[in-house]
Every structure is written in C-alpha cells, then in structure tokens.
Design a protein around this motif. Structure first.
Motif, PDB file in Angstrom:
ATOM      1  N   ALA A 169       0.845  -1.189   0.000  1.00 33.48           N
ATOM      2  CA  ALA A 169       0.000   0.000   0.000  1.00 33.48           C
ATOM      3  C   ALA A 169       0.881   1.240   0.000  1.00 33.48           C
ATOM      4  O   ALA A 169       2.029   1.208   0.450  1.00 33.48           O
ATOM      5  CB  ALA A 169      -0.899  -0.009   1.232  1.00 33.48           C
ATOM      6  N   LEU A 170       0.338   2.332  -0.505  1.00 27.91           N
ATOM      7  CA  LEU A 170       1.066   3.603  -0.422  1.00 27.91           C
ATOM      8  C   LEU A 170       1.299   3.962   1.040  1.00 27.91           C
ATOM      9  O   LEU A 170       0.433   3.762   1.886  1.00 27.91           O
ATOM     10  CB  LEU A 170       0.270   4.722  -1.097  1.00 27.91           C
ATOM     11  N   THR A 171       2.467   4.511   1.323  1.00 28.06           N
ATOM     12  CA  THR A 171       2.744   4.991   2.665  1.00 28.06           C
ATOM     13  C   THR A 171       2.014   6.311   2.892  1.00 28.06           C
ATOM     14  O   THR A 171       1.548   6.958   1.947  1.00 28.06           O
ATOM     15  CB  THR A 171       4.247   5.200   2.868  1.00 28.06           C
ATOM     16  N   ALA A 172       1.945   6.723   4.122  1.00 27.98           N
ATOM     17  CA  ALA A 172       1.306   8.012   4.446  1.00 27.98           C
ATOM     18  C   ALA A 172       2.028   9.149   3.732  1.00 27.98           C
ATOM     19  O   ALA A 172       1.394  10.096   3.249  1.00 27.98           O
ATOM     20  CB  ALA A 172       1.318   8.232   5.954  1.00 27.98           C
ATOM     21  N   ARG A 173       3.347   9.052   3.657  1.00 27.38           N
ATOM     22  CA  ARG A 173       4.122  10.108   2.988  1.00 27.38           C
ATOM     23  C   ARG A 173       3.802  10.145   1.498  1.00 27.38           C
ATOM     24  O   ARG A 173       3.646  11.233   0.922  1.00 27.38           O
ATOM     25  CB  ARG A 173       5.613   9.859   3.208  1.00 27.38           C
ATOM     26  N   GLN A 174       3.705   8.980   0.876  1.00 27.48           N
ATOM     27  CA  GLN A 174       3.369   8.947  -0.551  1.00 27.48           C
ATOM     28  C   GLN A 174       1.969   9.492  -0.797  1.00 27.48           C
ATOM     29  O   GLN A 174       1.747  10.233  -1.759  1.00 27.48           O
ATOM     30  CB  GLN A 174       3.472   7.506  -1.068  1.00 27.48           C
ATOM     31  N   LEU A 175       1.025   9.139   0.072  1.00 32.11           N
ATOM     32  CA  LEU A 175      -0.329   9.664  -0.071  1.00 32.11           C
ATOM     33  C   LEU A 175      -0.358  11.180   0.057  1.00 32.11           C
ATOM     34  O   LEU A 175      -1.076  11.866  -0.679  1.00 32.11           O
ATOM     35  CB  LEU A 175      -1.252   9.032   0.976  1.00 32.11           C
ATOM     36  N   ARG A 176       0.437  11.722   0.985  1.00 29.11           N
ATOM     37  CA  ARG A 176       0.494  13.182   1.147  1.00 29.11           C
ATOM     38  C   ARG A 176       1.030  13.837  -0.117  1.00 29.11           C
ATOM     39  O   ARG A 176       0.552  14.905  -0.524  1.00 29.11           O
ATOM     40  CB  ARG A 176       1.364  13.542   2.353  1.00 29.11           C
ATOM     41  N   ARG A 177       2.022  13.224  -0.733  1.00 29.59           N
ATOM     42  CA  ARG A 177       2.589  13.796  -1.962  1.00 29.59           C
ATOM     43  C   ARG A 177       1.562  13.775  -3.095  1.00 29.59           C
ATOM     44  O   ARG A 177       1.442  14.745  -3.848  1.00 29.59           O
ATOM     45  CB  ARG A 177       3.832  12.998  -2.375  1.00 29.59           C
ATOM     46  N   VAL A 178       0.833  12.670  -3.203  1.00 29.52           N
ATOM     47  CA  VAL A 178      -0.196  12.577  -4.244  1.00 29.52           C
ATOM     48  C   VAL A 178      -1.289  13.610  -4.000  1.00 29.52           C
ATOM     49  O   VAL A 178      -1.718  14.320  -4.924  1.00 29.52           O
ATOM     50  CB  VAL A 178      -0.789  11.157  -4.281  1.00 29.52           C
ATOM     51  N   LEU A 179      -1.744  13.718  -2.762  1.00 31.33           N
ATOM     52  CA  LEU A 179      -2.800  14.674  -2.440  1.00 31.33           C
ATOM     53  C   LEU A 179      -2.332  16.103  -2.667  1.00 31.33           C
ATOM     54  O   LEU A 179      -3.091  16.939  -3.164  1.00 31.33           O
ATOM     55  CB  LEU A 179      -3.239  14.485  -0.989  1.00 31.33           C
ATOM     56  N   SER A 180      -1.080  16.392  -2.325  1.00 29.32           N
ATOM     57  CA  SER A 180      -0.539  17.729  -2.531  1.00 29.32           C
ATOM     58  C   SER A 180      -0.529  18.081  -4.015  1.00 29.32           C
ATOM     59  O   SER A 180      -0.888  19.206  -4.402  1.00 29.32           O
ATOM     60  CB  SER A 180       0.883  17.816  -1.962  1.00 29.32           C
ATOM     61  N   LEU A 181      -0.133  17.135  -4.858  1.00 30.30           N
ATOM     62  CA  LEU A 181      -0.136  17.390  -6.302  1.00 30.30           C
ATOM     63  C   LEU A 181      -1.544  17.672  -6.797  1.00 30.30           C
ATOM     64  O   LEU A 181      -1.775  18.611  -7.570  1.00 30.30           O
ATOM     65  CB  LEU A 181       0.448  16.184  -7.036  1.00 30.30           C
ATOM     66  N   VAL A 182      -2.507  16.877  -6.331  1.00 30.48           N
ATOM     67  CA  VAL A 182      -3.890  17.056  -6.769  1.00 30.48           C
ATOM     68  C   VAL A 182      -4.436  18.397  -6.296  1.00 30.48           C
ATOM     69  O   VAL A 182      -5.110  19.108  -7.052  1.00 30.48           O
ATOM     70  CB  VAL A 182      -4.761  15.890  -6.254  1.00 30.48           C
ATOM     71  N   GLU A 183      -4.151  18.784  -5.070  1.00 32.06           N
ATOM     72  CA  GLU A 183      -4.640  20.064  -4.559  1.00 32.06           C
ATOM     73  C   GLU A 183      -4.054  21.231  -5.348  1.00 32.06           C
ATOM     74  O   GLU A 183      -4.732  22.229  -5.595  1.00 32.06           O
ATOM     75  CB  GLU A 183      -4.287  20.195  -3.081  1.00 32.06           C
ATOM     76  N   ASP A 184      -2.795  21.117  -5.748  1.00 30.50           N
ATOM     77  CA  ASP A 184      -2.153  22.188  -6.510  1.00 30.50           C
ATOM     78  C   ASP A 184      -2.673  22.273  -7.939  1.00 30.50           C
ATOM     79  O   ASP A 184      -2.648  23.342  -8.547  1.00 30.50           O
ATOM     80  CB  ASP A 184      -0.636  21.981  -6.545  1.00 30.50           C
ATOM     81  N   ARG A 185      -3.136  21.136  -8.479  1.00 29.46           N
ATOM     82  CA  ARG A 185      -3.473  21.105  -9.904  1.00 29.46           C
ATOM     83  C   ARG A 185      -4.903  20.637 -10.163  1.00 29.46           C
ATOM     84  O   ARG A 185      -5.198  20.102 -11.228  1.00 29.46           O
ATOM     85  CB  ARG A 185      -2.493  20.185 -10.641  1.00 29.46           C
ATOM     86  N   LEU A 186      -5.796  20.848  -9.221  1.00 30.20           N
ATOM     87  CA  LEU A 186      -7.156  20.337  -9.349  1.00 30.20           C
ATOM     88  C   LEU A 186      -7.872  20.905 -10.575  1.00 30.20           C
ATOM     89  O   LEU A 186      -8.731  20.251 -11.158  1.00 30.20           O
ATOM     90  CB  LEU A 186      -7.963  20.650  -8.082  1.00 30.20           C
ATOM     91  N   SER A 187      -7.525  22.092 -10.993  1.00 29.84           N
ATOM     92  CA  SER A 187      -8.177  22.707 -12.147  1.00 29.84           C
ATOM     93  C   SER A 187      -7.568  22.249 -13.469  1.00 29.84           C
ATOM     94  O   SER A 187      -8.048  22.632 -14.536  1.00 29.84           O
ATOM     95  CB  SER A 187      -8.093  24.231 -12.059  1.00 29.84           C
ATOM     96  N   GLU A 188      -6.520  21.421 -13.424  1.00 27.92           N
ATOM     97  CA  GLU A 188      -5.817  20.988 -14.629  1.00 27.92           C
ATOM     98  C   GLU A 188      -6.073  19.508 -14.902  1.00 27.92           C
ATOM     99  O   GLU A 188      -6.586  18.785 -14.050  1.00 27.92           O
ATOM    100  CB  GLU A 188      -4.299  21.201 -14.469  1.00 27.92           C
ATOM    101  N   ASP A 189      -5.691  19.074 -16.109  1.00 26.66           N
ATOM    102  CA  ASP A 189      -5.686  17.642 -16.395  1.00 26.66           C
ATOM    103  C   ASP A 189      -4.556  16.994 -15.597  1.00 26.66           C
ATOM    104  O   ASP A 189      -3.440  17.512 -15.556  1.00 26.66           O
ATOM    105  CB  ASP A 189      -5.436  17.391 -17.885  1.00 26.66           C
ATOM    106  N   ILE A 190      -4.852  15.881 -14.967  1.00 23.26           N
ATOM    107  CA  ILE A 190      -3.855  15.150 -14.182  1.00 23.26           C
ATOM    108  C   ILE A 190      -3.806  13.727 -14.708  1.00 23.26           C
ATOM    109  O   ILE A 190      -4.831  13.045 -14.772  1.00 23.26           O
ATOM    110  CB  ILE A 190      -4.219  15.141 -12.682  1.00 23.26           C
TER     111      ILE A 190
END
Length: 277
Positions: A169-190
């Motif tokens: 499973a993704l670690t908590a740190r990896q999940l935070r990185r994924v969530l951070s990317l999504v929060e920064d780019r929610l208005s864009e194609d990901i």
C-alpha cells in the motif's frame, strides 16, 4: 467503414465503427499497434488469415477478437456489423510486462472469445466518447493500464503471473505527496503518470498500491475529490457554475453537470438551490 467516434492518447486509441458486409477477401496493412475489438452487432461469421494462419469463427454480440502488432491480416465477414476497436501501443504493453516482471509480451491472436472484464473496460471507454467533452487523461490512462494488464495476463502465449511487488500500500508520505499534487493542480488535467511520479512508483505498481491504501482506483478517487470541491465552491453565490466546472478540472459545464448528476443525484444548480435555502 463509417466511423462513429474516435479518441486517442499516446498509448491507446479507441474507435466506434460501423462496417458493411465484406464478401471478398481484403488484405489490410500491418498495424503498429496491438488490436482488440468488441462486437456490438451480430452474430456474424468472420474469416481471417492472421500472420499466415487461417481462422474462422461465429462472433456473437459482446465477443472479442485480438491481434498482435505487425501481423499480416486478410479479412472477410458475411454481414454488416458494428464494433468498438482498441489500438494499444506495443511499447506500452512491453513496459507494463517489464514492470510486472514478465519480460516481453507475446500476444496470442484469438477470434470470437468472451472476456467480460476486458469488454466492460472497452465499452466504458466507448460510452465516455459520447460525452460532449473529451475523455480525461487520467480516465484514458487507467483504461490503458487495465486493458494492458488484462491482455498481458490472459491473452499472451506465456500465462505469466505478476512479479513480486514491494510496493504494498502507499505509505502516508506517498499519499500526502499525491494529495498535494492534486490540490495544486485540481483545475488541470492530471495523468496517471503524474500521480505515480508523485508517489515515486511506476504506473503498474502505483495503481495496485493506491487501491490497497485508499480502497478505490485513482480515477474514481480523483473524480470524487473534484465533486466535493465543487460542492464547496457552489456554496458561494458569486461563483458561476461554469467557473466551478473550470476550477475543478472539467472542460465544459455540460460535462461537469453530467458527472455531478451521476455522483450526487441532482444537477449542480439544484444542489446549490437546496444547500443555500
């Protein structure tokens, strides 16, 4: 041939076609892609010579055909038909095979077979093409991975098993990185590559590790985040619905409305009216 719709990404293309009957044999060019079809009409009888080997079968609605890249191919069928066609980049399938520890993918050509998971994925892509906006990159990425893995583990000559994965499973740190990317780019194609890169994993291992950690595939999870963010924005009377759609990454207001309705059970305008009343 009468194309109904077509869409493509760097690794996968899908088309919805209608064909007239083909009484005489026709030789077609070799394709640089692996090819999979799902019959939407029928039944019909198909005769083919694939890579020098003659095959014949009665194809029922919902059944599939698969042909490896660079095969010589000659065709004939007995009546008009309607089909969904998928073209998968050969290098992409080899990459998935390498990540899974299977070496090089070696597809077995097959005619008139039933593969329910593969059919569902292809038909989901076909349905998505009918929407006013184009298919999202993440949806396309996820479908490409699902199709590639299904072909690799069910339709290759060596019925390999996935290699041992250390991803878990993704670690908590990896999940935070994924969530951070999504929060920064929610208005864009990901894309799936974007999410996997944030976690520091290959696409193949990311999909497994993400679903293990979160319990849902990345595409479904991301759509859920977009809808929840949209609800927050809809609580502001000064933000128009078209602005909300853009701020949460939808290419059009109509596509946003369709997705919102399917997730929430009512259109955005009605949800806003009730939430603010």
């Amino acid at each position: 041939m009468r194309p109904q719709s077509f869409a493509a990404s760097p690794v996968l293309a899908i088309g919805h076609f209608r064909f007239d009957g083909l009484a005489e044999e026709v030789e077609c060019p070799k394709l640089p892609f692996h090819y999979v079809s799902v019959a939407l009409g029928g039944p019909l009888v198909i005769e083919a010579c694939l890579g020098g080997e003659k095959v014949k079968g009665r194809v029922l609605p919902g059944q599939s055909l698969i042909m490896a890249a660079e095969r010589s191919n000659v065709w004939r069928w007995d009546r008009p038909t309607e089909e969904a066609h998928v073209f998968l980049h050969a290098d992409f399938l080899d990459r998935i095979a390498a990540e899974a520890g299977n070496g090089r993918a070696d597809i077995s050509d097959r005619l008139a077979f039933t593969d329910t998971p593969l059919r569902h994925t292809i038909l989901a892509l076909t349905e998505e093409m009918q929407r006013p906006a184009s298919i999202s990159p993440l949806f396309f990425d996820m479908a490409a991975d699902v199709i590639a893995r299904r072909i690799l583990f069910r339709h290759c000559q060596k019925d390999g098993k996935p290699g041992a994965s250390t991803a878990g499973a993704l670690t908590a740190r990896q999940l935070r990185r994924v969530l951070s990317l999504v929060e920064d780019r929610l208005s864009e194609d990901i894309s799936l590559d974007d999410l996997a890169g944030a976690a520091g994993l290959s696409r193949f291992h990311f999909v497994r590790a993400f679903k293990t950690a979160v319990g849902t595939p990345p595409h479904r999870w991301l759509v859920g985040l977009r809808i929840e963010r949209a609800k927050e924005l809809l609580l502001s009377r000064t933000t128009t619905i078209i602005d909300v759609a853009s701020l949460v990454g939808f290419e059009s207001q109509s596509h946003f409305g369709q997705v919102f309705l399917s997730h929430v059970g009512m259109p955005p305008r009605e949800w806003r009216r009730r939430a603010l009343s």
